[in-house]
Motif scaffolding. Structure first.
Motif, PDB file in Angstrom:
ATOM      1  N   ASP A   1       0.840  -1.193   0.000  1.00 30.43           N
ATOM      2  CA  ASP A   1       0.000   0.000   0.000  1.00 30.43           C
ATOM      3  C   ASP A   1       0.874   1.241   0.000  1.00 30.43           C
ATOM      4  OD1 ASP A   1      -2.118   2.027   0.828  1.00 30.43           O
ATOM      5  OD2 ASP A   1      -3.290   0.184   0.934  1.00 30.43           O
ATOM      6  N   LEU A   2       0.312   2.336  -0.520  1.00 26.43           N
ATOM      7  CA  LEU A   2       0.997   3.622  -0.517  1.00 26.43           C
ATOM      8  C   LEU A   2       0.781   4.377   0.789  1.00 26.43           C
ATOM      9  CD1 LEU A   2       2.656   5.625  -2.286  1.00 26.43           C
ATOM     10  CD2 LEU A   2       0.478   6.568  -3.073  1.00 26.43           C
TER      11      LEU A   2
ATOM     12  N   LEU B   1      -2.228  -2.133   9.733  1.00 26.70           N
ATOM     13  CA  LEU B   1      -2.094  -3.527   9.319  1.00 26.70           C
ATOM     14  C   LEU B   1      -0.982  -4.221  10.103  1.00 26.70           C
ATOM     15  CD1 LEU B   1      -2.522  -3.036   5.475  1.00 26.70           C
ATOM     16  CD2 LEU B   1      -4.029  -4.418   6.910  1.00 26.70           C
ATOM     17  N   GLN B   2       0.135  -3.522  10.279  1.00 25.66           N
ATOM     18  CA  GLN B   2       1.254  -4.092  11.034  1.00 25.66           C
ATOM     19  C   GLN B   2       0.863  -4.371  12.480  1.00 25.66           C
ATOM     20  OE1 GLN B   2       4.287  -1.130  10.497  1.00 25.66           O
ATOM     21  NE2 GLN B   2       4.628  -1.662   8.345  1.00 25.66           N
ATOM     22  N   LYS B   3       0.087  -3.469  13.087  1.00 22.24           N
ATOM     23  CA  LYS B   3      -0.353  -3.665  14.474  1.00 22.24           C
ATOM     24  C   LYS B   3      -1.225  -4.906  14.618  1.00 22.24           C
ATOM     25  CE  LYS B   3      -0.157   1.199  15.842  1.00 22.24           C
ATOM     26  NZ  LYS B   3      -0.945   2.403  16.235  1.00 22.24           N
ATOM     27  N   HIS B   4      -1.862  -5.309  13.495  1.00 14.89           N
ATOM     28  CA  HIS B   4      -2.695  -6.520  13.520  1.00 14.89           C
ATOM     29  C   HIS B   4      -1.925  -7.736  13.016  1.00 14.89           C
ATOM     30  CE1 HIS B   4      -5.902  -3.527  14.002  1.00 14.89           C
ATOM     31  NE2 HIS B   4      -6.662  -4.511  14.424  1.00 14.89           N
ATOM     32  N   GLY B   5      -0.606  -7.622  12.923  1.00 15.75           N
ATOM     33  CA  GLY B   5       0.223  -8.768  12.598  1.00 15.75           C
ATOM     34  C   GLY B   5       0.435  -9.047  11.128  1.00 15.75           C
ATOM     35  N   ALA B   6       0.011  -8.123  10.252  1.00 11.54           N
ATOM     36  CA  ALA B   6       0.142  -8.348   8.815  1.00 11.54           C
ATOM     37  C   ALA B   6       1.558  -8.039   8.326  1.00 11.54           C
ATOM     38  CB  ALA B   6      -0.863  -7.488   8.058  1.00 11.54           C
ATOM     39  N   ARG B   7       1.949  -8.690   7.262  1.00 18.25           N
ATOM     40  CA  ARG B   7       3.236  -8.438   6.606  1.00 18.25           C
ATOM     41  C   ARG B   7       3.028  -7.379   5.526  1.00 18.25           C
ATOM     42  NH1 ARG B   7       4.159 -13.290   5.097  1.00 18.25           N
ATOM     43  NH2 ARG B   7       3.939 -13.178   2.840  1.00 18.25           N
ATOM     44  N   THR B   8       3.721  -6.250   5.612  1.00 18.04           N
ATOM     45  CA  THR B   8       3.421  -5.108   4.753  1.00 18.04           C
ATOM     46  C   THR B   8       4.660  -4.595   4.030  1.00 18.04           C
ATOM     47  OG1 THR B   8       3.814  -3.460   6.480  1.00 18.04           O
ATOM     48  CG2 THR B   8       1.589  -4.389   6.341  1.00 18.04           C
ATOM     49  N   THR B   9       4.394  -3.946   2.882  1.00 19.12           N
ATOM     50  CA  THR B   9       5.431  -3.272   2.103  1.00 19.12           C
ATOM     51  C   THR B   9       4.851  -1.976   1.561  1.00 19.12           C
ATOM     52  OG1 THR B   9       6.468  -5.358   1.434  1.00 19.12           O
ATOM     53  CG2 THR B   9       6.965  -3.421   0.098  1.00 19.12           C
ATOM     54  N   HIS B  10       5.634  -0.902   1.633  1.00 19.83           N
ATOM     55  CA  HIS B  10       5.216   0.382   1.085  1.00 19.83           C
ATOM     56  C   HIS B  10       5.584   0.423  -0.395  1.00 19.83           C
ATOM     57  CE1 HIS B  10       5.652   4.785   0.252  1.00 19.83           C
ATOM     58  NE2 HIS B  10       4.521   4.794   0.929  1.00 19.83           N
ATOM     59  N   GLY B  11       4.613   0.790  -1.263  1.00 18.54           N
ATOM     60  CA  GLY B  11       4.923   0.854  -2.677  1.00 18.54           C
ATOM     61  C   GLY B  11       3.700   1.099  -3.536  1.00 18.54           C
ATOM     62  N   LEU B  12       3.935   1.147  -4.843  1.00 13.48           N
ATOM     63  CA  LEU B  12       2.909   1.435  -5.829  1.00 13.48           C
ATOM     64  C   LEU B  12       2.627   0.207  -6.684  1.00 13.48           C
ATOM     65  CD1 LEU B  12       4.201   4.913  -7.055  1.00 13.48           C
ATOM     66  CD2 LEU B  12       2.077   4.509  -5.797  1.00 13.48           C
ATOM     67  N   ILE B  13       1.403   0.103  -7.158  1.00 15.54           N
ATOM     68  CA  ILE B  13       1.003  -1.032  -7.979  1.00 15.54           C
ATOM     69  C   ILE B  13       1.774  -1.083  -9.293  1.00 15.54           C
ATOM     70  CG2 ILE B  13      -0.915   0.217  -9.061  1.00 15.54           C
ATOM     71  CD1 ILE B  13      -2.486  -2.411  -9.050  1.00 15.54           C
ATOM     72  N   GLY B  14       2.204   0.066  -9.804  1.00 12.82           N
ATOM     73  CA  GLY B  14       2.894   0.097 -11.089  1.00 12.82           C
ATOM     74  C   GLY B  14       4.357  -0.257 -11.023  1.00 12.82           C
ATOM     75  N   ALA B  15       4.890  -0.448  -9.816  1.00 13.44           N
ATOM     76  CA  ALA B  15       6.307  -0.802  -9.654  1.00 13.44           C
ATOM     77  C   ALA B  15       6.463  -1.583  -8.367  1.00 13.44           C
ATOM     78  CB  ALA B  15       7.180   0.445  -9.638  1.00 13.44           C
ATOM     79  N   MET B  16       5.996  -2.811  -8.368  1.00 13.71           N
ATOM     80  CA  MET B  16       5.979  -3.600  -7.137  1.00 13.71           C
ATOM     81  C   MET B  16       7.330  -4.258  -6.880  1.00 13.71           C
ATOM     82  SD  MET B  16       2.140  -5.237  -6.953  1.00 13.71           S
ATOM     83  CE  MET B  16       1.947  -5.920  -8.604  1.00 13.71           C
ATOM     84  N   PRO B  17       7.806  -4.205  -5.638  1.00 14.62           N
ATOM     85  CA  PRO B  17       9.139  -4.728  -5.306  1.00 14.62           C
ATOM     86  C   PRO B  17       9.149  -6.230  -5.026  1.00 14.62           C
ATOM     87  CG  PRO B  17       8.184  -3.723  -3.366  1.00 14.62           C
ATOM     88  CD  PRO B  17       7.177  -3.540  -4.479  1.00 14.62           C
ATOM     89  N   PHE B  18       8.561  -6.997  -5.929  1.00 13.80           N
ATOM     90  CA  PHE B  18       8.484  -8.439  -5.748  1.00 13.80           C
ATOM     91  C   PHE B  18       9.009  -9.131  -7.000  1.00 13.80           C
ATOM     92  CE2 PHE B  18       4.595  -6.736  -3.552  1.00 13.80           C
ATOM     93  CZ  PHE B  18       5.126  -6.781  -2.271  1.00 13.80           C
ATOM     94  N   ALA B  19       9.546 -10.323  -6.821  1.00  7.01           N
ATOM     95  CA  ALA B  19      10.088 -11.086  -7.945  1.00  7.01           C
ATOM     96  C   ALA B  19       8.966 -11.618  -8.834  1.00  7.01           C
ATOM     97  CB  ALA B  19      10.932 -12.241  -7.420  1.00  7.01           C
TER      98      ALA B  19
END
Length: 246
Positions: A70-71, A79-97
């Protein structure tokens, strides 16, 4: 299809100005409370690698074991406080393989992106062949209202166009259903816009304690049909898509 924006920077700024305060003042609604939960459980059984793009504080995928992108810093913090795994970023350039996920979810996001082809290309890149995409989009340019402008949409999709765009990026539509939590009353929408602008604390009290709980309680069961449903008079659609091409 008409695009109601002039630049990516303008669009990101306007969306941030609307959603960052919204998520800062909102409470997280767990995915089990949405009418999409039975469908999510079904699709999640096909693979353990899950991604949800731009969930805000309305995630549809399980908090445990899902990667959220999410941006909004306010949304990510909750989300983090509820135990979720999060990454800051944009849908047009996702930092995933490439091919990192078996199940990707994108609710109410591609209509906010100026270059939606780049967004769909990224979704296709990170979704493995045979994986699922759960997507929702608003339909019909003729149905455009001031609410679309207010929440930062830059387009609505014509039904054949969204199916063709998905196919161009390797996805086929397996099932679909009428979807959406936007109130149908123009007067109620106008009331909400007015109070969010002029009396935000009051508007957020009603949103968190009245309108959101009521919309969740009275949301009907998803009526999924094979392929693309008849979209006459449909304001928003939910699409169950499968990745068929690398």
């Amino acid at each position: 299809m008409t695009v109601h924006a002039t630049s990516e920077a303008e669009l990101i700024r306007s969306n941030s100005e609307f959603y960052e305060p919204l998520w800062r003042d909102s409470k997280l609604v767990p995915p089990e409370r949405f009418n999409t939960w039975p469908l999510v459980q079904e699709l999640a059984a096909h693979g353990s690698r899950r991604l949800e793009v731009a969930p805000g504080l309305r995630p549809r995928l399980p908090l445990d074991g899902t990667q959220f992108l999410d941006l909004s810093h306010a949304a990510l913090s909750q989300l983090q406080k509820h135990g979720a795994r999060t990454t800051h970023g944009l849908i047009g350039a996702m930092p995933f393989a490439e091919a990192s996920f078996d199940f990707t979810c994108a609710f109410d996001i591609v209509e906010h992106v100026l270059d939606d082809d780049a967004a769909f290309a990224e979704i296709a890149r990170v979704t493995a062949s045979g994986g699922y995409l759960l997507l929702s989009v608003p339909l019909h340019e003729s149905a455009w209202t001031a609410f679309d402008d207010f929440v930062g949409h830059c387009r609505r999709y014509e039904p054949d166009d969204i199916v063709a765009k998905l196919a161009a990026h390797g996805f086929t539509v397996e099932r679909s259903a009428v979807y959406g939590m936007q109130p149908s009353s123009p007067r109620l929408l106008a009331w909400g816009q007015h109070y969010l602008t002029t009396q935000r604390d009051r508007a957020m009290w009603w949103y968190n304690r009245v309108f959101m709980p009521l919309s969740l309680r009275f949301a009907g069961k998803l009526d999924l049909k094979p392929g693309l449903i008849d979209t006459t008079g449909v304001d928003e659609i939910l699409l169950v898509c499968k990745k068929i091409a690398a």
